[in-house]
Design a protein around this motif. Structure first.
Motif, mmCIF file in Angstrom:
data_model
loop_
_atom_site.group_PDB
_atom_site.id
_atom_site.type_symbol
_atom_site.label_atom_id
_atom_site.label_comp_id
_atom_site.label_asym_id
_atom_site.label_seq_id
_atom_site.Cartn_x
_atom_site.Cartn_y
_atom_site.Cartn_z
ATOM 1 N N VAL A 97 0.853 -1.185 0.000
ATOM 2 C CA VAL A 97 0.000 0.000 0.000
ATOM 3 C C VAL A 97 0.892 1.240 0.000
ATOM 4 O O VAL A 97 1.632 1.486 0.956
ATOM 5 N N LEU A 98 0.827 2.020 -1.069
ATOM 6 C CA LEU A 98 1.668 3.204 -1.236
ATOM 7 C C LEU A 98 0.824 4.466 -1.270
ATOM 8 O O LEU A 98 -0.302 4.470 -1.785
ATOM 9 N N VAL A 99 1.386 5.547 -0.749
ATOM 10 C CA VAL A 99 0.749 6.858 -0.827
ATOM 11 C C VAL A 99 1.846 7.904 -0.883
ATOM 12 O O VAL A 99 2.911 7.753 -0.266
ATOM 13 N N GLY A 100 1.639 8.959 -1.654
ATOM 14 C CA GLY A 100 2.621 10.025 -1.744
ATOM 15 C C GLY A 100 2.635 10.882 -0.496
ATOM 16 O O GLY A 100 1.581 11.169 0.093
ATOM 17 N N ALA A 101 3.815 11.308 -0.087
ATOM 18 C CA ALA A 101 3.934 12.142 1.109
ATOM 19 C C ALA A 101 3.135 13.431 0.979
ATOM 20 O O ALA A 101 2.624 13.960 1.983
ATOM 21 N N ASN A 102 2.989 13.959 -0.242
ATOM 22 C CA ASN A 102 2.307 15.229 -0.457
ATOM 23 C C ASN A 102 0.831 15.066 -0.811
ATOM 24 O O ASN A 102 0.193 16.029 -1.251
ATOM 25 N N GLU A 103 0.296 13.864 -0.631
ATOM 26 C CA GLU A 103 -1.147 13.655 -0.819
ATOM 27 C C GLU A 103 -1.924 14.394 0.267
ATOM 28 O O GLU A 103 -1.405 14.682 1.352
ATOM 29 N N THR A 104 -3.198 14.660 0.005
ATOM 30 C CA THR A 104 -4.057 15.282 1.006
ATOM 31 C C THR A 104 -4.390 14.265 2.102
ATOM 32 O O THR A 104 -4.285 13.050 1.898
ATOM 33 N N PRO A 105 -4.796 14.742 3.298
ATOM 34 C CA PRO A 105 -4.993 13.836 4.435
ATOM 35 C C PRO A 105 -5.898 12.632 4.177
ATOM 36 O O PRO A 105 -5.580 11.534 4.660
ATOM 37 N N PRO A 106 -7.014 12.764 3.436
ATOM 38 C CA PRO A 106 -7.869 11.571 3.272
ATOM 39 C C PRO A 106 -7.157 10.390 2.627
ATOM 40 O O PRO A 106 -7.456 9.237 2.955
ATOM 41 N N PHE A 107 -6.216 10.636 1.725
ATOM 42 C CA PHE A 107 -5.520 9.531 1.074
ATOM 43 C C PHE A 107 -4.581 8.820 2.047
ATOM 44 O O PHE A 107 -4.448 7.594 2.013
ATOM 45 N N HIS A 108 -3.960 9.570 2.947
ATOM 46 C CA HIS A 108 -3.130 8.946 3.987
ATOM 47 C C HIS A 108 -4.006 8.142 4.951
ATOM 48 O O HIS A 108 -3.662 7.019 5.335
ATOM 49 N N GLN A 109 -5.132 8.728 5.330
ATOM 50 C CA GLN A 109 -6.030 8.041 6.267
ATOM 51 C C GLN A 109 -6.565 6.755 5.669
ATOM 52 O O GLN A 109 -6.621 5.712 6.346
ATOM 53 N N GLN A 110 -6.956 6.813 4.408
ATOM 54 C CA GLN A 110 -7.517 5.611 3.777
ATOM 55 C C GLN A 110 -6.442 4.534 3.608
ATOM 56 O O GLN A 110 -6.710 3.345 3.806
ATOM 57 N N ALA A 111 -5.225 4.941 3.252
ATOM 58 C CA ALA A 111 -4.139 3.963 3.128
ATOM 59 C C ALA A 111 -3.869 3.289 4.468
ATOM 60 O O ALA A 111 -3.700 2.056 4.536
ATOM 61 N N ASP A 112 -3.824 4.072 5.530
ATOM 62 C CA ASP A 112 -3.572 3.509 6.859
ATOM 63 C C ASP A 112 -4.681 2.545 7.272
ATOM 64 O O ASP A 112 -4.412 1.461 7.818
ATOM 65 N N ARG A 113 -5.912 2.938 7.002
ATOM 66 C CA ARG A 113 -7.040 2.084 7.392
ATOM 67 C C ARG A 113 -7.047 0.780 6.609
ATOM 68 O O ARG A 113 -7.333 -0.283 7.171
ATOM 69 N N PHE A 114 -6.733 0.845 5.327
ATOM 70 C CA PHE A 114 -6.764 -0.385 4.540
ATOM 71 C C PHE A 114 -5.615 -1.303 4.931
ATOM 72 O O PHE A 114 -5.796 -2.527 5.003
ATOM 73 N N LYS A 115 -4.458 -0.733 5.193
ATOM 74 C CA LYS A 115 -3.347 -1.560 5.674
ATOM 75 C C LYS A 115 -3.743 -2.284 6.954
ATOM 76 O O LYS A 115 -3.532 -3.499 7.100
ATOM 77 N N GLU A 116 -4.321 -1.562 7.908
ATOM 78 C CA GLU A 116 -4.730 -2.175 9.162
ATOM 79 C C GLU A 116 -5.815 -3.219 8.948
ATOM 80 O O GLU A 116 -5.841 -4.264 9.611
ATOM 81 N N HIS A 117 -6.708 -2.951 8.015
ATOM 82 C CA HIS A 117 -7.770 -3.899 7.676
ATOM 83 C C HIS A 117 -7.179 -5.223 7.202
ATOM 84 O O HIS A 117 -7.596 -6.307 7.650
ATOM 85 N N LEU A 118 -6.186 -5.153 6.324
ATOM 86 C CA LEU A 118 -5.549 -6.371 5.827
ATOM 87 C C LEU A 118 -4.772 -7.075 6.940
ATOM 88 O O LEU A 118 -4.816 -8.305 7.048
ATOM 89 N N LEU A 119 -4.075 -6.307 7.756
ATOM 90 C CA LEU A 119 -3.320 -6.912 8.862
ATOM 91 C C LEU A 119 -4.231 -7.662 9.818
ATOM 92 O O LEU A 119 -3.912 -8.767 10.275
ATOM 93 N N GLN A 120 -5.382 -7.071 10.116
ATOM 94 C CA GLN A 120 -6.326 -7.718 11.030
ATOM 95 C C GLN A 120 -6.877 -9.006 10.450
ATOM 96 O O GLN A 120 -7.284 -9.909 11.197
ATOM 97 N N GLN A 121 -6.889 -9.118 9.125
ATOM 98 C CA GLN A 121 -7.347 -10.344 8.475
ATOM 99 C C GLN A 121 -6.238 -11.376 8.348
ATOM 100 O O GLN A 121 -6.483 -12.483 7.884
ATOM 101 N N GLY A 122 -5.039 -10.996 8.724
ATOM 102 C CA GLY A 122 -3.909 -11.907 8.602
ATOM 103 C C GLY A 122 -3.292 -11.931 7.229
ATOM 104 O O GLY A 122 -2.533 -12.850 6.898
ATOM 105 N N SER A 123 -3.590 -10.922 6.422
ATOM 106 C CA SER A 123 -3.014 -10.858 5.076
ATOM 107 C C SER A 123 -1.642 -10.201 5.125
ATOM 108 O O SER A 123 -1.422 -9.256 5.880
ATOM 109 N N PRO A 124 -0.702 -10.668 4.310
ATOM 110 C CA PRO A 124 0.624 -10.043 4.270
ATOM 111 C C PRO A 124 0.543 -8.683 3.590
ATOM 112 O O PRO A 124 0.065 -8.572 2.456
ATOM 113 N N VAL A 125 0.989 -7.635 4.268
ATOM 114 C CA VAL A 125 0.889 -6.287 3.713
ATOM 115 C C VAL A 125 2.049 -5.443 4.201
ATOM 116 O O VAL A 125 2.472 -5.559 5.359
#
Length: 274
Positions: free
Chosen positions: A209-237
Motif C-alpha cells: 500500500v503506497l501513498v505520496g507524502a504530499n497527498e491530502t490527508p484523506p488519502f493517507h487516512q484511507q491507506a492507513d485504514r486499509f493496511k490495518e484492515h488487511l493486517l487484522q485479516q492476517g493478510s501479508p501487507v
C-alpha cells in the motif's frame, strides 16, 4: 467545492503538465516496446487490454496487470501505457486494462469488467508467453480501488500473487460529499457494495500500500485504514510513504524504473521481499 481534498486538480499545482507528460511518455512506450493492442476480454468496445512484451524470453514470463485511475470517470489504458516501461524492464508481460467510465455505466459494471479482464489473463496469457501462475496487479487511485476486487473473498483463491495499490480509495462514503457528487453521484448502494474495507481478502495475496507524502490527508487516512484492515485479516501487507510525491507525480513514477514507486513495482514483480 473549494478546498476539496479529493479534487486532485485543486491540490496538485502542475496537474495538467504532469498528465501531458504521462501521455507523452505513453506514446513513446507504444512506439518503442513490442505490443499487441486492443485485445478483447469481453463484448463491449470498452473491454480491451494492451499487452507489452519484454525482450528475450518468450515463454513462462511473469504477468502484471495495471488498472488506471481517474475517479472511475476519465482516462484510458492508452494514457497509461508508460507503466509498461517498468513492467517490461522487470521481465514481465504488461497487461494495461481499459474499462467503461462512469456515469455512463455504474460501478458494478466496472468491477465486473476488471474481474473479467483478470479471468481473460488467467485463461489466455499462456498463449502470449505468460505464466498465469505468476500474476501480479497494480492500480492507481480508482484503479487501486478496482484492484482490490481482484483478490477479495468473492474470488478466493484469487490467483493474484501480489498487488501494489497506489493512492487508493478504500472507503467510498466520504466521496459522496466531494466534488464527485455532481459528476458520478456515488449511491448508498455503491458505497455498501464497493467499499474495500467491507471485504475479506485473499490471504495468499501480498499487498503493498503506497501513498505520496504530499497527498491530502484523506488519502493517507484511507491507506492507513486499509493496511490495518488487511493486517487484522492476517493478510501479508507492507506500506510506504513516497518521498515528496503527490497524487499525480507518484503514478508517473510507476513508469520510471529508477524512481521510488518504480522500484517498488519492480520488486513486486520480481517477488523480492516476500
Amino acid at each position: 467545492m473549494q478546498n476539496d481534498p479529493f479534487r486532485i486538480r485543486d491540490n496538485v499545482a502542475d496537474f495538467d503538465q504532469i498528465v501531458q507528460d504521462i501521455v507523452r511518455r505513453s506514446e513513446a512506450v507504444r512506439a518503442t516496446i513490442p505490443m499487441t493492442a486492443d485485445i478483447a476480454y469481453g463484448p463491449d468496445q470498452t473491454e480491451t487490454i494492451d499487452l507489452f512484451f519484454p525482450p528475450g524470453k518468450t515463454s513462462g514470463l511473469p504477468v502484471h496487470m495495471f488498472i488506471h485511475g481517474g475517479y472511475w470517470r476519465m482516462f484510458s489504458k492508452r494514457d497509461y501505457s508508460c507503466v509498461a516501461a517498468t513492467i517490461t524492464q522487470a521481465g514481465a508481460i504488461a497487461v494495461i486494462v481499459d474499462y467503461a467510465l462512469m456515469p455512463k455505466v455504474r460501478m458494478a459494471t466496472i468491477v465486473d469488467q476488471v474481474r473479467r479482464a483478470r479471468q481473460w489473463v488467467l485463461a489466455h496469457i499462456a498463449d502470449h508467453g505468460g505464466d498465469p501462475a505468476n500474476l501480479t496487479v497494480s492500480g492507481h487511485s480508482a484503479g487501486a480501488h478496482l484492484s482490490t476486487f481482484l483478490f477479495n473473498s468473492e474470488h478466493t483463491p484469487s490467483n493474484v500473487r501480489a498487488a501494489l495499490l497506489l493512492g487508493g480509495l478504500y472507503d467510498l462514503k466520504p466521496l459522496q460529499n466531494s466534488f464527485l457528487a455532481n459528476e458520478i453521484a456515488i449511491t448508498d448502494e455503491e458505497v455498501a457494495r464497493f467499499t474495500p474495507l467491507a471485504y475479506r481478502h485473499d490471504p495468499q495475496t501480498r499487498a503493498m500500500v503506497l501513498v505520496g507524502a504530499n497527498e491530502t490527508p484523506p488519502f493517507h487516512q484511507q491507506a492507513d485504514r486499509f493496511k490495518e484492515h488487511l493486517l487484522q485479516q492476517g493478510s501479508p501487507v507492507t506500506s510506504l510513504v513516497l518521498t515528496n510525491r503527490n497524487h499525480m507525480d507518484s503514478v508517473r513514477d510507476l513508469g520510471m524504473p529508477q524512481s521510488q514507486a518504480g522500484d517498488c513495482l519492480t520488486k513486486l514483480i520480481a517477488n523480492d521481499g516476500r
